[in-house]
Design a protein around this motif. Structure first.
Motif: not given
Length: 951
Positions: A44-45, A311-313, A316-320, A434-437
């Motif tokens: 989920t984004p 990238k953190v989008k 899952r990526e946030f959790r990393t 940076e297209d960051g969250p």
């Protein structure tokens, strides 16, 4: 300006990202499902923050607008442009940064220097508030201004509009700015720059980034044609590469309307070049470089292992990123523990998985070696990395790291309604560039709350194996020239790594104590009496043991409590023979444990707690400083009680400090700035040990037992201590801690004072020239010293003198003569041991310019002495003071400084309530009088640093 510097690159750790609420998520580790879900997938984004109004105009220009009332009546505006030095052609090197400068030197609605002049009249400080920076990939302009002035708000937006596309770029202003940029470049020259020029192509894999440092080259800055700069501006300052970010106490709808009105007519040239995205390529090989310089003062070893950027989008990526943070925290805790050992293998070390540059992430490991012991430090660092590789971390380490991250998330959530506008601006800036969250406070807290329990130790250990690998690895060594013989070549370094990888390394033992900090609870005392200080909503208490406590409850933060304490005495009470032991005593105690917990046990005990308490001993006082939240108050007061009644100096802490101190001062004589500072102190204070940098001989005089004895003497009597407590508490909430811990402190009623050591500057000024350094640059320090009439009126006029002279010196030395990048006047006054002042102007410049600039400086000082400052400059100082006070009055740290300082100097703690009235009484004549009284030619000391003479 964003320039990569030695060592600093190793600390590019991942930012703490914000995220979203998770009602139900499927999170799998291997084949095991942790949380059953039915609404959101693992991919989920991350949603965007709904509290910010965003949009894009037809020309491509974007905007982010948010209402936030912290601080009240203020708004922060940023203009972000995706234009940096990476876009420059060979003929344009340095012009992205140069163009940033030019946007302050003539705009359509603010010709020449009218921009700075106009904003200073509104209380906006040039450099501190009004500023900009240029990086490889972006240029960003910032303008925080009052929002309670409609005209100023309109003009602030007009400034942003002019910055976007309406720089005038006149021939005259371009030529004047060349000198300023060259001085900025000159100021950055030295050992760091010379070494950077050698290792940067390796670190950046010989990509375009390695030869596009934003500062540019001297040749190009001196010689570029006017048209080249104007063409760069025309090509790149365009709406499809720009965004405005506005956060503050504003009407969002009205602001959006104004943005549309002002920015919709921005044009992109029909033949505009394409904005290429440049990358640092992965070479799939390992690289090595060792560089030395005679002016480098310490040896640094660094491993940079490059990886494709993540990238953190998504969730899952946030959790990393959370897994990364846990890994970083645990490994750095181990390295910190090793650095505190009796014979530490290095001075300091740090590891971090984080973002890098040019589409890459990196695993960075860096250490500072002891002189002559690079091999020892290098092997120790690699051995710790391999220990994790072989055995992983322990569950107790993992629990502490997760607890610390959870605490940080909780504190951010608690303070969400007190969050400063600047924080939001930076989030949206990162989103655009940076297209960051960029998600809401609520979502961020919920995501941390949901995801932290799902993290596993196994995953963190696997993450380390993923990033700590033997390819795409750079080994970079920076060292003093004298250390060259102790450095390895590439084959030797590889052999060291290989040998350690083949060792059977013992697993880490996580020693945690179950004992309480204090062996027993203190016997509580009581509050003896109290009195209100109504003018500043404070109260003064006297406890039964004589301790004085000043309380100021506030609502500026939801959960921040500041604590400070002082007692007169300090190192002034001790002979020169004891001085070094006395001067180091508090730091040694602070580096050791308390009560029943040793150093490492105490650090682990405090993990996951938002508090810090530290003792200090200065020349004229001793005391405590720190902070806590409400949850940590009991621990904070236990620490205070422990530092008074159960201090210790552990053998390991003492030996570690001695070893590190020796190491840190071993090569400092090569540093021109150290040699210059030492020479100034020597000439002013004739080698007095209390005004001299610590020497190798002095280190040997530090006695562990005597240091502890002195510390205990300083904290043996609490009756003359004054504690100041400011923040989010009530008197009812804080009273139990005051009675249980502060009222229980030992008391002997000794009534001592600090001593006057008679250490003062000479009565008559002189000139001192020091020659040290390879670079063709000069540093000038002009100082006045003398006796002073210390009082509220005199102090305020002295501050005004500092302010108006800083304005004039920037106008003269920087803008008119293009001789410096920065300069300022600095006034300092002291009440004890006797009334004294110092007034200093300093700047760096070219060797052939310093004499003329000194003459110009003294000319500006003489103008104020003869005629007083310009009324316009004095008004700028006053409005700046008023505007800054509006902000300061809502800050806990400001009130801590005001109250504790007033009691320490035996002054009226309510003076701040009269400050604005006194400010209005300052006149041109009163400032002139202070200048004439104190800035006397016979009390001027000139210190000049020049490069080595060519032999």
């Amino acid at each position: 300006m964003n320039i990569i510097k030695p060592v600093a690159i190793a600390f590019l750790l991942p930012a703490v990202f914000q995220a979203m609420p998770v009602q139900a998520i499927t999170i799998s580790v291997g084949a095991k499902e942790i949380i059953q879900a039915d609404t959101l997938s693992w991919d989920t984004p991350l949603p965007f923050d709904k509290e910010v109004k965003t949009g894009q105009l037809a020309n491509g220009f974007r905007y982010y607008i948010r209402r936030n009332v912290e601080p009240k009546d203020r708004v922060t505006m940023y203009l972000a442009t995706k234009v940096g030095s990476i876009l420059e052609t060979d003929e344009q090197v340095g012009l992205a940064h140069f163009l940033e400068h030019m946007n302050f030197n003539g705009l359509k609605h603010f010709p020449k220097n009218e921009l700075v002049n106009y904003l200073q009249k509104a209380g906006v400080r040039f450099g501190s508030d009004l500023n900009a920076y240029t990086g490889f990939d972006q240029t960003v302009y910032q303008l925080p201004i009052p929002s309670d002035d409609a005209e100023l708000l309109r003009n602030g937006l007009q400034v942003m509009r002019d910055w976007a596309q309406d720089a005038l770029l006149s021939d005259e202003e371009i030529d004047k700015e060349r000198g300023i940029v060259l001085e900025e470049m000159r100021g950055g020259r030295g050992a760091s720059q010379r070494m950077r020029d050698q290792y940067l192509p390796i670190m950046l894999n010989k990509s375009r980034y390695s030869n596009r440092l934003p500062i540019g080259t001297e040749s190009n800055i001196k010689n570029f044609p006017y048209a080249t700069l104007r063409n760069f501006h025309r090509d790149w300052y365009r709406p499809d590469l720009q965004a405005i970010i506005i956060v503050g106490d504003i009407d969002v709808a009205a602001m959006e309307s104004e943005v549309k009105r002002l920015f919709s007519d921005l044009k992109t040239p029909a033949d505009a070049p394409k904005r290429e995205e440049y990358r640092v390529p992965l070479l799939h090989t390992n690289q090595f470089i060792a560089v030395t310089d005679p002016e480098m003062t310490y040896t640094v070893g660094q491993l940079t292992i490059k990886h494709e950027e993540q990238k953190v989008k998504t969730v899952r990526e946030f959790r990393t990123t959370l897994l990364r943070s846990v890994y970083n925290d645990m490994l750095n805790a181990r390295l910190g523990e090793l650095a505190q050992s009796a014979n530490p293998p290095f001075i300091q070390a740090s590891v971090g998985i984080g973002s890098f540059i040019g589409g890459l992430d990196a695993y960075n490991a860096v250490f500072v070696a002891k002189p002559g012991e690079f091999e020892t430090g290098f092997k120790a660092l690699i051995r710790e990395l391999e220990r994790v590789e072989q055995h992983g971390f322990t569950e107790t380490e993992f629990d502490r790291a997760v607890s610390s991250i959870r605490k940080g998330s909780e504190m951010a959530y608690i303070e969400r309604d007190k969050k400063k506008s600047d924080s939001y601006v930076n989030t949206y800036l990162n989103h655009y560039l940076e297209d960051g969250p960029a998600v809401s406070n609520e979502d961020s807290y919920n995501l941390y709350k949901q995801l932290l329990p799902t993290l596993t130790l196994k995953e963190v250990n696997q993450l380390g194996k993923q990033y700590y690998v033997d390819h795409n690895r750079d080994m970079i060594i920076m060292a003093p020239e004298s250390e060259k013989a102790n450095l390895p070549d590439e084959n030797m370094a590889k052999a060291w790594v290989s040998a350690i990888q083949n060792e059977q390394i013992a697993a880490y033992e996580d020693n945690v104590s179950d004992l309480p900090m204090l062996a027993e609870e203190p016997v509580a005392g009581k509050i003896a009496n109290s009195k209100e200080i109504a003018a500043v909503q404070s109260k003064e208490l006297r406890l039964t043991n004589g301790v004085r406590v000043v309380l100021k409850p506030t609502t500026f933060k939801n959960d921040e409590i500041l604590i400070s304490a002082y007692s007169p005495g300090g190192t002034s009470r001790y002979t020169d023979e004891d001085y070094y032991s006395a001067a180091q005593a508090a730091d040694l105690v602070n580096s050791s444990g308390i009560g029943q917990l040793n150093t490492i046990e105490l650090q682990k005990y405090l993990a996951g707690k938002n508090l810090n308490i530290s003792p200090y001993i200065s020349e004229r006082s001793e005391g405590i400083s720190g902070h806590s939240d409400k949850e940590g108050l009991k621990t904070a007061f236990e620490m205070i009680y422990g530092y008074f009644t159960a201090p210790r100096i552990e053998d390991d802490a003492f030996q570690s400090m001695i070893t590190k101190t020796r190491s840190m001062i071993a090569n400092r004589e090569g540093n021109p700035n150290f040699v210059f500072s030492q020479a100034m102190l020597e000439s002013l204070y004739k080698g007095n040990i209390r005004r001299s940098p610590i020497s190798m001989e002095a280190v040997e005089k530090i006695d562990q037992a005597r240091a502890l004895q002195i510390y205990k003497e300083r904290f043996a009597d609490a009756s003359d201590f004054t504690f100041t407590i400011v923040g989010s508490f009530t008197e009812v909430e804080i009273t139990p801690y005051l009675e249980q811990y502060l009222a229980a402190l030992p008391s002997t009623n000794r009534m001592e004072q600090a001593k006057d050591l008679g250490i003062y500057e000479p009565e008559k000024g002189f000139e001192k020239i020091v020659r040290k350094g390879k670079e063709e640059k000069a540093t000038a320090v002009l100082s006045f010293y003398g006796d002073y009439n210390y009082n509220e009126t005199e102090n305020l006029n002295m501050n005004a003198l500092e302010g108006v002279l800083t304005i004039k010196l920037l106008e003269r030395l920087r803008e008119e003569e293009s001789g410096v990048y920065g300069t300022a006047a600095r006034a300092s006054t002291s009440k004890y041991p006797k009334n004294r002042f110092s007034f200093t102007v300093s700047f760096g410049t070219a060797v052939d310019k310093y004499k003329g600039l000194i003459a110009s400086t003294l000319d500006e000082i003489n103008k104020v002495k003869q005629h007083g400052p310009l009324q316009e400059d004095l008004e700028k100082f006053k409005i700046e003071q008023k505007r800054q006070l509006e902000l300061s009055l809502k800050e806990n740290r400001f009130w801590m400084g005001q109250l504790s300082g007033a009691y320490q100097r035996e002054e009226d703690p309510t003076y701040i309530t009269r400050y604005l009235d006194d400010l209005d009484k300052i006149t041109v004549k009163s400032v002139q009088s202070v200048a004439k009284k104190y800035l006397k030619e016979e009390q001027l000391f000139k210190f000049i640093l020049l490069p080595d003479e060519i032999k």
